[in-house]
Design an enzyme around this catalytic site. Sequence first.
Site, PDB file in Angstrom:
ATOM      1  CD  GLU A 243       1.915  -5.346   5.843  1.00  0.00           C
ATOM      2  OE1 GLU A 243       2.655  -6.271   6.257  1.00  0.00           O
ATOM      3  OE2 GLU A 243       1.185  -5.451   4.850  1.00  0.00           O
TER       4      GLU A 243
ATOM      5  CD  GLU B 166      -2.071  -7.350   3.101  1.00  0.00           C
ATOM      6  OE1 GLU B 166      -1.619  -6.248   2.732  1.00  0.00           O
ATOM      7  OE2 GLU B 166      -2.632  -7.525   4.179  1.00  0.00           O
TER       8      GLU B 166
ATOM      9  N   GLY C 129       0.613  -4.900   0.897  1.00  0.00           N
ATOM     10  CA  GLY C 129      -0.592  -4.978   0.070  1.00  0.00           C
ATOM     11  C   GLY C 129      -0.361  -5.653  -1.269  1.00  0.00           C
TER      12      GLY C 129
ATOM     13  CB  ALA D  49      -0.891  -0.015   1.229  1.00  0.00           C
TER      14      ALA D  49
HETATM   15  N1  CAA Z   1       4.589   3.197  -0.764  1.00  0.00           N
HETATM   16  C1  CAA Z   1       4.973   4.363  -1.325  1.00  0.00           C
HETATM   17  N2  CAA Z   1       6.099   4.498  -2.048  1.00  0.00           N
HETATM   18  C2  CAA Z   1       6.856   3.409  -2.195  1.00  0.00           C
HETATM   19  C3  CAA Z   1       6.528   2.174  -1.639  1.00  0.00           C
HETATM   20  C4  CAA Z   1       5.316   2.089  -0.891  1.00  0.00           C
HETATM   21  N3  CAA Z   1       4.886   0.949  -0.354  1.00  0.00           N
HETATM   22  N4  CAA Z   1       7.492   1.277  -1.941  1.00  0.00           N
HETATM   23  C5  CAA Z   1       8.398   1.932  -2.697  1.00  0.00           C
HETATM   24  N5  CAA Z   1       8.022   3.222  -2.839  1.00  0.00           N
HETATM   25  C6  CAA Z   1       8.724   4.280  -3.566  1.00  0.00           C
HETATM   26  C7  CAA Z   1       9.927   4.773  -2.798  1.00  0.00           C
HETATM   27  O1  CAA Z   1       9.545   5.729  -1.806  1.00  0.00           O
HETATM   28  C8  CAA Z   1      10.759   5.368  -3.898  1.00  0.00           C
HETATM   29  O2  CAA Z   1      10.226   6.624  -4.232  1.00  0.00           O
HETATM   30  P1  CAA Z   1      11.208   7.929  -4.365  1.00  0.00           P
HETATM   31  O3  CAA Z   1      12.075   7.598  -5.558  1.00  0.00           O
HETATM   32  O4  CAA Z   1      10.255   9.043  -4.595  1.00  0.00           O
HETATM   33  O5  CAA Z   1      11.982   7.997  -3.093  1.00  0.00           O
HETATM   34  C9  CAA Z   1      10.493   4.429  -5.072  1.00  0.00           C
HETATM   35  O6  CAA Z   1       9.273   3.757  -4.766  1.00  0.00           O
HETATM   36  C10 CAA Z   1      11.571   3.373  -5.255  1.00  0.00           C
HETATM   37  O7  CAA Z   1      11.730   2.712  -4.022  1.00  0.00           O
HETATM   38  P2  CAA Z   1      13.163   2.478  -3.324  1.00  0.00           P
HETATM   39  O8  CAA Z   1      14.077   3.607  -3.658  1.00  0.00           O
HETATM   40  O9  CAA Z   1      12.917   2.223  -1.876  1.00  0.00           O
HETATM   41  O10 CAA Z   1      13.645   1.169  -4.084  1.00  0.00           O
HETATM   42  P3  CAA Z   1      14.666   0.064  -3.554  1.00  0.00           P
HETATM   43  O11 CAA Z   1      14.955  -0.790  -4.718  1.00  0.00           O
HETATM   44  O12 CAA Z   1      15.787   0.691  -2.836  1.00  0.00           O
HETATM   45  O13 CAA Z   1      13.827  -0.789  -2.467  1.00  0.00           O
HETATM   46  C11 CAA Z   1      11.886  -1.950  -1.601  1.00  0.00           C
HETATM   47  C12 CAA Z   1      12.718  -1.552  -2.851  1.00  0.00           C
HETATM   48  C13 CAA Z   1      12.681  -2.913  -0.728  1.00  0.00           C
HETATM   49  C14 CAA Z   1      10.616  -2.627  -2.110  1.00  0.00           C
HETATM   50  C15 CAA Z   1      11.528  -0.663  -0.812  1.00  0.00           C
HETATM   51  O14 CAA Z   1      10.994   0.305  -1.705  1.00  0.00           O
HETATM   52  C16 CAA Z   1      10.543  -0.881   0.294  1.00  0.00           C
HETATM   53  O15 CAA Z   1      10.884  -1.397   1.336  1.00  0.00           O
HETATM   54  N6  CAA Z   1       9.267  -0.453   0.093  1.00  0.00           N
HETATM   55  C17 CAA Z   1       8.250  -0.520   1.100  1.00  0.00           C
HETATM   56  C18 CAA Z   1       7.751  -1.931   1.320  1.00  0.00           C
HETATM   57  C19 CAA Z   1       6.694  -1.943   2.394  1.00  0.00           C
HETATM   58  O16 CAA Z   1       6.932  -1.621   3.541  1.00  0.00           O
HETATM   59  N7  CAA Z   1       5.458  -2.363   2.032  1.00  0.00           N
HETATM   60  C20 CAA Z   1       4.342  -2.410   2.927  1.00  0.00           C
HETATM   61  C21 CAA Z   1       3.519  -1.156   2.835  1.00  0.00           C
HETATM   62  S1  CAA Z   1       2.235  -1.051   4.074  1.00  0.00           S
HETATM   63  C22 CAA Z   1       1.042  -2.047   3.518  1.00  0.00           C
HETATM   64  O17 CAA Z   1       1.106  -2.612   2.450  1.00  0.00           O
HETATM   65  C23 CAA Z   1      -0.143  -2.190   4.454  1.00  0.00           C
HETATM   66  C24 CAA Z   1      -1.108  -3.263   4.082  1.00  0.00           C
HETATM   67  O18 CAA Z   1      -1.277  -4.272   4.749  1.00  0.00           O
HETATM   68  C25 CAA Z   1      -1.944  -3.134   2.921  1.00  0.00           C
END
Ligand code: CAA
Length: 257
Positions: free
Chosen positions: A131, A111, A108, A65
């Site tokens: 999360e 999911e 998400g 998400a």
């Molecule tokens: N939401 C918003 N933006 C996101 C995102 C997310 N879940 N995941 C990645 N992005 C964005 C980053 O902020 C970044 O944007 P900017 O260039 O503007 O900074 C862009 O996508 C590229 O991401 P990274 O630079 O972080 O890429 P990476 O290759 O270094 O890492 C990754 C990849 C390991 C997937 C890392 O992006 C990451 O950890 N993302 C978050 C994963 C996460 O925590 N997901 C759970 C979200 S909460 C949820 O889903 C709740 C639920 O139950 C529904």
Amino acid sequence: MTYETILTEQKGRVLLITLNRPKALNALNTQLSHELIDALTKADDDDGVGCIVITGSQKAFAAGADIKEMQNQSYMDMHGTDFFGQWDKVATLRKPTIAAVSGYALGGGCELAMMCDFILCSDSARFGQPEIKLGVMPGMGGSQRLTRLIGQAKAMEMCFTGRMMDAEEAERAGLVSRVIPADDLLDEALKTADTIANMALPALMSIRDAIRRTQEMPLTEGVRFERRVFHALFATDDQKEGMAAFVEKREPQFTHK
Ligand code: CAA
């Protein structure tokens, strides 16, 4: 509705939906959820669609998400709008749905993949429920579906630690049906979807309904439900055609009625 965050392409009786927010690794924001659910609902109602494939990019199916959208929300912003409630619609679709996952399927994203009927993934796929690292928990069904699919021990560990599961472990654990080389994933998913889409639709929808009910029904009720639906298929044209084709030693020509 015109779509900005997804791409749709119909290939025969298969609808391919590609999540398309590459700069955010296909993070599932509200706009994307509305567009995806709109496309899925229309496909579900469209007689010309027999199977749906949802995919992302090579790098990410979806990285969860949209954290930036949620960051400053209050409890009542979330609870008052039943945030994520719209996703329940995906699980009530009636047509077969396949997730074709390469790269990250996190939070998400994992999911959403689990809401589909099954997941085909490439050897680059990484599944996780991270999360906990954000101080929250899965909110799109992950605690429930992941546990049903892979069991309590692995689900607890993944949700407690945010550890990612690679494709091989995901297949071993029963999260995905098959692992395919990354370059072949989409072709293989479309081929599988095409095979499914050309099967008898009334039978497919009944199978889907029966298998999904295993999560909600005791065994005796489930077996009785299966038998009643099996009987009902004898009211369809496709049952007549399928059995006639076998007896006449030819390929069936299903009309999906
Ligand atoms: N939401 C918003 N933006 C996101 C995102 C997310 N879940 N995941 C990645 N992005 C964005 C980053 O902020 C970044 O944007 P900017 O260039 O503007 O900074 C862009 O996508 C590229 O991401 P990274 O630079 O972080 O890429 P990476 O290759 O270094 O890492 C990754 C990849 C390991 C997937 C890392 O992006 C990451 O950890 N993302 C978050 C994963 C996460 O925590 N997901 C759970 C979200 S909460 C949820 O889903 C709740 C639920 O139950 C529904």
